[in-house]
Design a protein around this motif. Sequence first.
Motif, PDB file in Angstrom:
ATOM      1  N   MET A   7       0.862  -1.175   0.000  1.00 40.07           N
ATOM      2  CA  MET A   7       0.000   0.000   0.000  1.00 40.07           C
ATOM      3  C   MET A   7       0.900   1.227   0.000  1.00 40.07           C
ATOM      4  O   MET A   7       1.765   1.370   0.873  1.00 40.07           O
ATOM      5  CB  MET A   7      -0.882  -0.019   1.254  1.00 40.07           C
ATOM      6  N   GLY A  30      -4.544   2.086  -3.724  1.00 34.42           N
ATOM      7  CA  GLY A  30      -5.666   2.064  -2.812  1.00 34.42           C
ATOM      8  C   GLY A  30      -6.897   2.694  -3.441  1.00 34.42           C
ATOM      9  O   GLY A  30      -6.886   3.154  -4.580  1.00 34.42           O
ATOM     10  N   THR A  49     -11.870  13.672   1.011  1.00 26.54           N
ATOM     11  CA  THR A  49     -11.752  12.239   0.683  1.00 26.54           C
ATOM     12  C   THR A  49     -11.694  12.029  -0.820  1.00 26.54           C
ATOM     13  O   THR A  49     -11.799  10.895  -1.303  1.00 26.54           O
ATOM     14  CB  THR A  49     -12.953  11.462   1.262  1.00 26.54           C
ATOM     15  N   ILE A  68      -3.576   9.828   3.881  1.00 23.98           N
ATOM     16  CA  ILE A  68      -3.644   8.418   4.257  1.00 23.98           C
ATOM     17  C   ILE A  68      -4.398   7.688   3.157  1.00 23.98           C
ATOM     18  O   ILE A  68      -5.523   8.067   2.799  1.00 23.98           O
ATOM     19  CB  ILE A  68      -4.372   8.222   5.600  1.00 23.98           C
ATOM     20  N   PHE A  70      -6.017   4.078   1.881  1.00 25.57           N
ATOM     21  CA  PHE A  70      -6.535   2.810   2.402  1.00 25.57           C
ATOM     22  C   PHE A  70      -6.858   1.878   1.236  1.00 25.57           C
ATOM     23  O   PHE A  70      -7.291   2.321   0.165  1.00 25.57           O
ATOM     24  CB  PHE A  70      -7.819   3.036   3.212  1.00 25.57           C
ATOM     25  N   ASP A  71      -6.669   0.593   1.519  1.00 29.32           N
ATOM     26  CA  ASP A  71      -7.144  -0.426   0.588  1.00 29.32           C
ATOM     27  C   ASP A  71      -8.542  -0.814   1.048  1.00 29.32           C
ATOM     28  O   ASP A  71      -8.726  -1.346   2.144  1.00 29.32           O
ATOM     29  CB  ASP A  71      -6.207  -1.633   0.635  1.00 29.32           C
ATOM     30  N   SER A  75      -7.238  -4.153   5.475  1.00 22.96           N
ATOM     31  CA  SER A  75      -6.934  -3.135   6.485  1.00 22.96           C
ATOM     32  C   SER A  75      -5.633  -2.407   6.193  1.00 22.96           C
ATOM     33  O   SER A  75      -5.109  -1.702   7.054  1.00 22.96           O
ATOM     34  CB  SER A  75      -6.849  -3.814   7.865  1.00 22.96           C
ATOM     35  N   LYS A  76      -5.121  -2.617   4.991  1.00 20.56           N
ATOM     36  CA  LYS A  76      -3.868  -1.960   4.646  1.00 20.56           C
ATOM     37  C   LYS A  76      -4.052  -0.451   4.526  1.00 20.56           C
ATOM     38  O   LYS A  76      -5.067   0.023   4.023  1.00 20.56           O
ATOM     39  CB  LYS A  76      -3.332  -2.506   3.320  1.00 20.56           C
ATOM     40  N   SER A  77      -3.037   0.245   4.953  1.00 17.54           N
ATOM     41  CA  SER A  77      -3.039   1.697   4.774  1.00 17.54           C
ATOM     42  C   SER A  77      -1.599   2.193   4.745  1.00 17.54           C
ATOM     43  O   SER A  77      -0.670   1.503   5.172  1.00 17.54           O
ATOM     44  CB  SER A  77      -3.821   2.384   5.893  1.00 17.54           C
ATOM     45  N   ASP A  78      -1.434   3.396   4.236  1.00 16.74           N
ATOM     46  CA  ASP A  78      -0.114   4.032   4.231  1.00 16.74           C
ATOM     47  C   ASP A  78      -0.325   5.542   4.399  1.00 16.74           C
ATOM     48  O   ASP A  78      -1.340   6.103   3.941  1.00 16.74           O
ATOM     49  CB  ASP A  78       0.642   3.737   2.926  1.00 16.74           C
ATOM     50  N   THR A  79       0.624   6.173   5.047  1.00 14.14           N
ATOM     51  CA  THR A  79       0.526   7.608   5.328  1.00 14.14           C
ATOM     52  C   THR A  79       1.761   8.323   4.821  1.00 14.14           C
ATOM     53  O   THR A  79       2.890   7.803   4.937  1.00 14.14           O
ATOM     54  CB  THR A  79       0.381   7.855   6.840  1.00 14.14           C
TER      55      THR A  79
END
Length: 266
Positions: A7, A30, A49, A68, A70-71, A75-79
């Motif tokens: 992600m 994402g 968003t 941020i 999200f997939d 629950s994958k996410s990256d910031t």
Amino acid sequence: DCADMPMIADFSVPLACEGDTVLFNNNSTGSIFAWNFGDPASGSNNNSTLFRPSHKFTTSANYTITLIAFDGGSSKSDTIQKSISFLPKRFVNADADVSICSGDSTLLSATGGTSAYGWQPGKSVRDSVYYYSTYAFPTLSTNYIIKASNGGCYDYDTLVVTVVETPKVSLGKNLTICQGVTTQLSVTNGYSYLWNTGATVNVIEISPQKTTTYSVLAINGACFDKGHVLISVLSTYTVYAGENATIISGTNIILVGSGGGAFTWS
């Protein structure tokens, strides 16, 4: 397997000019995105968003933007966080407005920015392109505008050149008059005048006793012109044709005149 793909949250920060609405390019993977522009003074507009949002920042300070990603299927996410700063939008300054006399030129000059795109209108400007300073030769009052860049933003400033009409003085051809004769000298009305006689009107009467040069200065603000004329004076003479005489018909008599120069008898 898509589930094993990392992600990645990423976006590009564009070059921004103060006061502009900034559009962000989203380079993330994402499907769900949460933006925070670090600008709480903007209220509810501080968050978005959207995939590719825009934001108008409340000041030209530096801000930290957080994204941020999200997939949606896991629950994958990256910031990621990046900073944005703004280039000034007001940076070019033309010199002060100026007044010139008709027929004169003036220097147009400005400072600020990193490159100039010249002065407009260019018709009465010596170098209208890519110069901060150049000479102008306006025949009428003109608003000159300079465009400049600071590497991404453009700014404009105006220098007003007011053209003041320069008087044109003509006293005509040199004149010869007889001693004791009165004549007039005149110039076009509408300005301030100063004669070498001390008069300050546009029409004067003169009766010179000897050959004299008359001059007048016509003044319009800081603009002026000077004219002069030579009045040659001829001395007057007392002409004497002799004593009255009586002669016998058919005889001749010599007439002798005196005074003056050349004589014409009738």
